[in-house]
Design a protein around this motif. Structure first.
Motif, mmCIF file in Angstrom:
data_model
loop_
_atom_site.group_PDB
_atom_site.id
_atom_site.type_symbol
_atom_site.label_atom_id
_atom_site.label_comp_id
_atom_site.label_asym_id
_atom_site.label_seq_id
_atom_site.Cartn_x
_atom_site.Cartn_y
_atom_site.Cartn_z
ATOM 1 N N UNK A 8 0.811 -1.226 0.000
ATOM 2 C CA UNK A 8 0.000 0.000 0.000
ATOM 3 C C UNK A 8 0.844 1.276 0.000
ATOM 4 N N UNK A 9 2.143 1.185 0.182
ATOM 5 C CA UNK A 9 2.999 2.373 0.212
ATOM 6 C C UNK A 9 3.675 2.634 -1.129
ATOM 7 N N UNK A 10 3.165 2.022 -2.198
ATOM 8 C CA UNK A 10 3.786 2.186 -3.509
ATOM 9 C C UNK A 10 2.913 3.052 -4.404
ATOM 10 N N UNK A 11 3.580 3.737 -5.313
ATOM 11 C CA UNK A 11 2.887 4.500 -6.346
ATOM 12 C C UNK A 11 2.885 3.624 -7.599
ATOM 13 N N UNK A 12 1.971 2.660 -7.632
ATOM 14 C CA UNK A 12 1.962 1.657 -8.690
ATOM 15 C C UNK A 12 1.803 2.280 -10.070
ATOM 16 N N UNK A 13 1.114 3.398 -10.173
ATOM 17 C CA UNK A 13 0.891 4.026 -11.469
ATOM 18 C C UNK A 13 2.121 4.692 -12.059
ATOM 19 N N UNK A 14 3.177 4.833 -11.268
ATOM 20 C CA UNK A 14 4.420 5.461 -11.732
ATOM 21 C C UNK A 14 5.235 4.527 -12.617
ATOM 22 N N UNK A 15 4.883 3.258 -12.643
ATOM 23 C CA UNK A 15 5.597 2.282 -13.457
ATOM 24 C C UNK A 15 6.593 1.486 -12.647
ATOM 25 N N UNK A 16 7.127 0.473 -13.293
ATOM 26 C CA UNK A 16 8.091 -0.405 -12.642
ATOM 27 C C UNK A 16 9.396 -0.429 -13.412
ATOM 28 N N UNK A 111 9.292 1.924 -4.669
ATOM 29 C CA UNK A 111 9.947 0.979 -3.762
ATOM 30 C C UNK A 111 11.469 1.058 -3.915
ATOM 31 N N UNK A 112 11.936 1.188 -5.141
ATOM 32 C CA UNK A 112 13.389 1.303 -5.359
ATOM 33 C C UNK A 112 13.933 2.571 -4.712
ATOM 34 N N UNK A 113 13.207 3.673 -4.852
ATOM 35 C CA UNK A 113 13.642 4.924 -4.215
ATOM 36 C C UNK A 113 13.674 4.765 -2.695
ATOM 37 N N UNK A 114 12.617 4.156 -2.123
ATOM 38 C CA UNK A 114 12.558 3.955 -0.673
ATOM 39 C C UNK A 114 13.698 3.060 -0.186
ATOM 40 N N UNK A 115 14.181 2.176 -1.053
ATOM 41 C CA UNK A 115 15.278 1.281 -0.695
ATOM 42 C C UNK A 115 16.643 1.912 -0.953
ATOM 43 N N UNK A 116 16.664 3.143 -1.478
ATOM 44 C CA UNK A 116 17.926 3.855 -1.687
ATOM 45 C C UNK A 116 18.609 3.592 -3.014
ATOM 46 N N UNK A 117 17.902 2.992 -3.977
ATOM 47 C CA UNK A 117 18.490 2.769 -5.299
ATOM 48 C C UNK A 117 18.579 4.112 -6.012
ATOM 49 N N UNK A 124 14.976 10.001 -18.569
ATOM 50 C CA UNK A 124 14.548 8.620 -18.363
ATOM 51 C C UNK A 124 15.016 8.132 -17.002
ATOM 52 N N UNK A 125 14.250 7.241 -16.403
ATOM 53 C CA UNK A 125 14.687 6.587 -15.174
ATOM 54 C C UNK A 125 15.675 5.494 -15.576
ATOM 55 N N UNK A 126 16.915 5.623 -15.122
ATOM 56 C CA UNK A 126 17.933 4.616 -15.416
ATOM 57 C C UNK A 126 18.757 4.364 -14.171
ATOM 58 N N UNK A 127 19.072 3.096 -13.957
ATOM 59 C CA UNK A 127 19.882 2.710 -12.816
ATOM 60 C C UNK A 127 20.786 1.564 -13.227
ATOM 61 N N UNK A 128 22.088 1.785 -13.237
ATOM 62 C CA UNK A 128 23.038 0.727 -13.590
ATOM 63 C C UNK A 128 22.937 -0.432 -12.604
ATOM 64 N N UNK A 129 22.720 -0.126 -11.323
ATOM 65 C CA UNK A 129 22.608 -1.184 -10.316
ATOM 66 C C UNK A 129 21.365 -2.038 -10.549
ATOM 67 N N UNK A 130 20.233 -1.396 -10.821
ATOM 68 C CA UNK A 130 19.000 -2.150 -11.079
ATOM 69 C C UNK A 130 19.116 -2.928 -12.392
ATOM 70 N N UNK A 131 19.762 -2.339 -13.403
ATOM 71 C CA UNK A 131 19.971 -3.054 -14.668
ATOM 72 C C UNK A 131 20.754 -4.341 -14.437
ATOM 73 N N UNK A 151 14.355 -7.526 -22.025
ATOM 74 C CA UNK A 151 14.633 -6.091 -21.993
ATOM 75 C C UNK A 151 14.644 -5.662 -20.530
ATOM 76 N N UNK A 152 15.548 -4.769 -20.177
ATOM 77 C CA UNK A 152 15.662 -4.309 -18.797
ATOM 78 C C UNK A 152 15.630 -2.787 -18.776
ATOM 79 N N UNK A 153 14.765 -2.232 -17.926
ATOM 80 C CA UNK A 153 14.677 -0.789 -17.767
ATOM 81 C C UNK A 153 13.311 -0.398 -17.235
ATOM 82 N N UNK A 154 13.015 0.885 -17.354
ATOM 83 C CA UNK A 154 11.748 1.416 -16.850
ATOM 84 C C UNK A 154 10.661 1.225 -17.896
ATOM 85 N N UNK A 155 9.658 0.424 -17.574
ATOM 86 C CA UNK A 155 8.485 0.194 -18.427
ATOM 87 C C UNK A 155 8.883 -0.120 -19.874
#
Length: 192
Positions: A8-16, A111-117, A124-131, A151-155
């Motif tokens: 319930x603490x996620x902004x699901x509409x922002x994408x994954x 969730x990634x932001x809350x976890x400090x990623x 564009x949202x890009x994260x080498x660590x998440x990739x 494919x890896x990335x935001x949406x």
């Protein structure tokens, strides 16, 4: 429990931020194999159908294609490489006669932001660590259940397909690619 692991603490509409897998055909058994392989490679815990209730407030559901079709997604929790537990979800787009199924395993950006990623600045949202983390999940899953493209990335689900690529990684890549060729899965990191 931290907020990154609460549904319930996620902004699901922002994408994954996701690993999107082109399964290769429209076939329930093949889709189930890829779902199991990705979920297992990620080390995801639980399997639930309701984003509005925490896992402790709902019954677990089977991790099956039928559950995906019933709920439109499957939810769980997954540890990041840092050990931080975050929510995750799986969605599927079923193909028709001329295209195959796509399965997307992702973590909400919130969730990634809350976890400090950390994400790169820019349009564009890009994260080498998440990739790297999601590509590793895809590489492990491929050994269990080969697929046509990852494919890896935001949406990123469905932004291209294996047929369009013709076995060739793009020279400039705004998302990461996992492209099979000759039985080997090649990784093309973001470079643009």
């Amino acid at each position: 429990m931290n907020h990154a692991a609460l549904f319930r603490h996620q902004f699901w509409g922002e994408g994954t931020y996701e690993l999107a897998v082109e399964v290769g055909t429209t076939d329930d058994a093949r889709l189930q194999a890829v779902l199991d392989a990705v979920w297992g490679a990620a080390g995801a815990e639980g399997c639930y159908g309701d984003k509005a209730r925490e896992p402790e407030e709902q019954e677990a559901v089977p991790r099956t294609v039928a559950s995906l079709e019933e709920f439109g997604h499957l939810l769980g929790r997954v540890p990041l490489p840092s050990g931080e537990l975050v929510v995750c979800d799986v969605t599927v787009v079923r193909g028709g006669d001329d295209s195959g199924d796509w399965l997307a395993f992702g973590v909400p950006l919130s969730a990634l932001r809350q976890a400090g990623v950390e994400f790169e600045d820019g349009p564009h949202f890009r994260s080498a660590a998440a990739d790297a983390w999601l590509a590793g999940i895809g590489q492990d899953a491929y050994r269990e259940a080969p697929f046509s493209l990852g494919l890896v990335g935001w949406s990123v689900s469905g932004l291209t397909d294996a047929a369009t690529l013709g076995g060739v990684l793009p020279e400039k890549r705004g998302m990461a690619y996992l492209l099979p060729s000759g039985g080997v899965l090649r990784y093309g990191a973001v470079n643009d």
